[in-house]
Design a protein around this motif. Structure first.
Motif, mmCIF file in Angstrom:
data_model
loop_
_atom_site.group_PDB
_atom_site.id
_atom_site.type_symbol
_atom_site.label_atom_id
_atom_site.label_comp_id
_atom_site.label_asym_id
_atom_site.label_seq_id
_atom_site.Cartn_x
_atom_site.Cartn_y
_atom_site.Cartn_z
ATOM 1 N N LYS A 33 0.864 -1.185 0.000
ATOM 2 C CA LYS A 33 0.000 0.000 0.000
ATOM 3 C C LYS A 33 0.900 1.234 0.000
ATOM 4 O O LYS A 33 1.513 1.559 1.017
ATOM 5 C CB LYS A 33 -0.893 -0.013 1.246
ATOM 6 C CG LYS A 33 -1.822 -1.218 1.319
ATOM 7 C CD LYS A 33 -2.964 -1.052 0.352
ATOM 8 C CE LYS A 33 -3.901 -2.232 0.345
ATOM 9 N NZ LYS A 33 -4.895 -2.154 -0.735
ATOM 10 N N ARG A 70 8.118 5.285 7.417
ATOM 11 C CA ARG A 70 6.911 6.000 6.983
ATOM 12 C C ARG A 70 6.095 6.514 8.161
ATOM 13 O O ARG A 70 5.237 7.384 7.983
ATOM 14 C CB ARG A 70 6.078 5.114 6.041
ATOM 15 C CG ARG A 70 6.748 4.957 4.679
ATOM 16 C CD ARG A 70 5.896 4.135 3.735
ATOM 17 N NE ARG A 70 5.689 2.782 4.220
ATOM 18 C CZ ARG A 70 6.520 1.764 4.028
ATOM 19 N NH1 ARG A 70 7.630 1.958 3.342
ATOM 20 N NH2 ARG A 70 6.261 0.575 4.520
ATOM 21 N N GLU A 105 8.971 -9.095 14.806
ATOM 22 C CA GLU A 105 8.659 -9.947 13.651
ATOM 23 C C GLU A 105 7.869 -9.107 12.669
ATOM 24 O O GLU A 105 6.904 -8.470 13.045
ATOM 25 C CB GLU A 105 7.794 -11.139 14.100
ATOM 26 C CG GLU A 105 8.496 -12.105 15.035
ATOM 27 C CD GLU A 105 9.697 -12.784 14.395
ATOM 28 O OE1 GLU A 105 9.580 -13.148 13.210
ATOM 29 O OE2 GLU A 105 10.741 -12.916 15.061
ATOM 30 N N GLU A 107 5.888 -8.562 8.661
ATOM 31 C CA GLU A 107 5.139 -9.308 7.648
ATOM 32 C C GLU A 107 6.144 -9.863 6.622
ATOM 33 O O GLU A 107 5.967 -10.939 6.101
ATOM 34 C CB GLU A 107 4.121 -8.390 6.975
ATOM 35 C CG GLU A 107 3.076 -9.134 6.190
ATOM 36 C CD GLU A 107 2.169 -8.212 5.387
ATOM 37 O OE1 GLU A 107 2.421 -7.001 5.328
ATOM 38 O OE2 GLU A 107 1.216 -8.741 4.788
ATOM 39 N N TYR A 108 7.194 -9.081 6.350
ATOM 40 C CA TYR A 108 8.253 -9.586 5.473
ATOM 41 C C TYR A 108 9.616 -9.369 6.136
ATOM 42 O O TYR A 108 10.219 -8.336 6.017
ATOM 43 C CB TYR A 108 8.196 -8.936 4.076
ATOM 44 C CG TYR A 108 7.787 -7.491 4.014
ATOM 45 C CD1 TYR A 108 6.458 -7.140 3.771
ATOM 46 C CD2 TYR A 108 8.710 -6.467 4.185
ATOM 47 C CE1 TYR A 108 6.081 -5.822 3.719
ATOM 48 C CE2 TYR A 108 8.341 -5.139 4.117
ATOM 49 C CZ TYR A 108 7.018 -4.821 3.880
ATOM 50 O OH TYR A 108 6.653 -3.507 3.813
ATOM 51 N N ASP A 130 2.186 4.532 13.008
ATOM 52 C CA ASP A 130 2.855 4.024 11.807
ATOM 53 C C ASP A 130 1.900 4.248 10.649
ATOM 54 O O ASP A 130 0.706 4.467 10.852
ATOM 55 C CB ASP A 130 3.201 2.532 11.971
ATOM 56 C CG ASP A 130 4.364 2.115 11.072
ATOM 57 O OD1 ASP A 130 4.796 2.924 10.218
ATOM 58 O OD2 ASP A 130 4.848 0.984 11.219
ATOM 59 N N ASP A 131 2.439 4.172 9.427
ATOM 60 C CA ASP A 131 1.543 4.404 8.284
ATOM 61 C C ASP A 131 0.531 3.275 8.162
ATOM 62 O O ASP A 131 -0.626 3.504 7.837
ATOM 63 C CB ASP A 131 2.340 4.585 6.978
ATOM 64 C CG ASP A 131 3.079 3.328 6.532
ATOM 65 O OD1 ASP A 131 3.535 2.554 7.396
ATOM 66 O OD2 ASP A 131 3.205 3.115 5.303
ATOM 67 N N LEU A 132 0.992 2.045 8.461
ATOM 68 C CA LEU A 132 0.142 0.882 8.181
ATOM 69 C C LEU A 132 0.281 -0.180 9.266
ATOM 70 O O LEU A 132 1.389 -0.473 9.720
ATOM 71 C CB LEU A 132 0.560 0.312 6.814
ATOM 72 C CG LEU A 132 -0.205 -0.884 6.263
ATOM 73 C CD1 LEU A 132 -0.345 -0.776 4.747
ATOM 74 C CD2 LEU A 132 0.451 -2.206 6.627
HETATM 75 P P1 AMP Z 1 3.456 -5.428 10.705
HETATM 76 O O1 AMP Z 1 4.594 -5.455 11.664
HETATM 77 O O2 AMP Z 1 3.226 -6.765 10.049
HETATM 78 O O3 AMP Z 1 2.209 -4.848 11.300
HETATM 79 O O4 AMP Z 1 3.896 -4.500 9.481
HETATM 80 C C1 AMP Z 1 3.813 -3.129 9.586
HETATM 81 C C2 AMP Z 1 5.013 -2.442 8.997
HETATM 82 O O5 AMP Z 1 5.381 -2.991 7.721
HETATM 83 C C3 AMP Z 1 4.723 -0.992 8.772
HETATM 84 O O6 AMP Z 1 5.888 -0.237 9.059
HETATM 85 C C4 AMP Z 1 4.351 -0.907 7.318
HETATM 86 O O7 AMP Z 1 4.834 0.274 6.750
HETATM 87 C C5 AMP Z 1 4.994 -2.124 6.673
HETATM 88 N N1 AMP Z 1 4.058 -2.901 5.857
HETATM 89 C C6 AMP Z 1 3.618 -4.151 6.123
HETATM 90 N N2 AMP Z 1 2.800 -4.604 5.177
HETATM 91 C C7 AMP Z 1 2.673 -3.598 4.290
HETATM 92 C C8 AMP Z 1 1.929 -3.435 3.078
HETATM 93 N N3 AMP Z 1 1.139 -4.408 2.608
HETATM 94 N N4 AMP Z 1 2.034 -2.257 2.419
HETATM 95 C C9 AMP Z 1 2.815 -1.264 2.911
HETATM 96 N N5 AMP Z 1 3.544 -1.357 4.026
HETATM 97 C C10 AMP Z 1 3.488 -2.510 4.713
#
Ligand code: AMP
Length: 185
Positions: A33, A70, A105, A107-108, A130-132
């Motif tokens: 996103k 971000r 941990e 998402e990637y 955070d942005d997302l």
């Molecule tokens: P999480 O730790 O899995 O909640 O991932 C959140 C972090 O990873 C944030 O800093 C996001 O900017 C980034 N992020 C994870 N998935 C996405 C996505 N699908 N699109 C954009 N940014 C993502």
């Protein structure tokens, strides 16, 4: 529908329209996103901050902590508008002063996040931005950093949340104040 709710839906739609989906970035299978089209629109950036402020009504916040990178964009704008400090949460090795650290941990992938040890004083009420919000791994590590410094996580604010990943369940255990302007179900 109340006026407030009506405006919130309009804002959500406007933001959703601006957010650009990039398939397979940064890895195959990830639908990224991209918020950069929002950043190009000064009026829309102001709308984001106005909406955060409106939804934060009545919630006491002393500090905004924004997550690299971000989370710095709207995080600093929000703190500045609230006339309160902004503190950056960064990946290990980027902050120059003494830090506390926490693994997270993602998402990637995985990473270690840091916060300056003088960023928060005990008892301060912190909004984590955070942005997302995806799996919630990143904000959970940010939460632990704030708690390590005896700060209180008083709210979370995201531009986007991927609600189908159910991160809200763990965040609600910390605070009921979770703001997301565009929620993907
Ligand atoms: P999480 O730790 O899995 O909640 O991932 C959140 C972090 O990873 C944030 O800093 C996001 O900017 C980034 N992020 C994870 N998935 C996405 C996505 N699908 N699109 C954009 N940014 C993502």
């Amino acid at each position: 529908m109340s006026h407030t709710l009506h405006f919130y839906h309009m804002i959500s739609k406007e933001l959703e329209f601006a957010i650009r989906d990039i398939a397979d970035f940064p890895k195959p299978g990830i639908l990224f996103k991209d918020i950069t089209p929002i950043l190009k629109d000064a009026k829309l950036c102001t709308t984001v901050i106005d909406e955060f402020i409106s939804q934060l009504n009545g919630i006491e916040i002393d500090v905004v902590a924004g997550i690299e990178s971000r989370g710095f964009l709207f995080g600093l704008m929000l703190a500045n508008r609230l006339k309160i400090p902004f503190v950056p949460i960064r990946k290990k090795g980027k902050l120059p002063f003494k830090t506390v650290e926490e693994p997270c941990e993602l998402e990637y992938g995985s990473a270690i996040l840091e916060l300056h040890e003088d960023a928060i004083t005990p008892g301060q009420r912190v909004l984590i931005h955070d942005d997302l919000l995806a799996t919630g791994g990143t904000v959970s590590a940010a939460t632990r950093l704030v708690q390590k410094l005896d700060g209180v996580v008083a709210a979370y604010a995201f531009v986007i949340s991927l609600d189908f990943l159910n991160a809200n369940v763990k965040l609600k255990k910390v605070t009921p104040n979770i703001i997301s302007l565009v929620a993907y179900q």
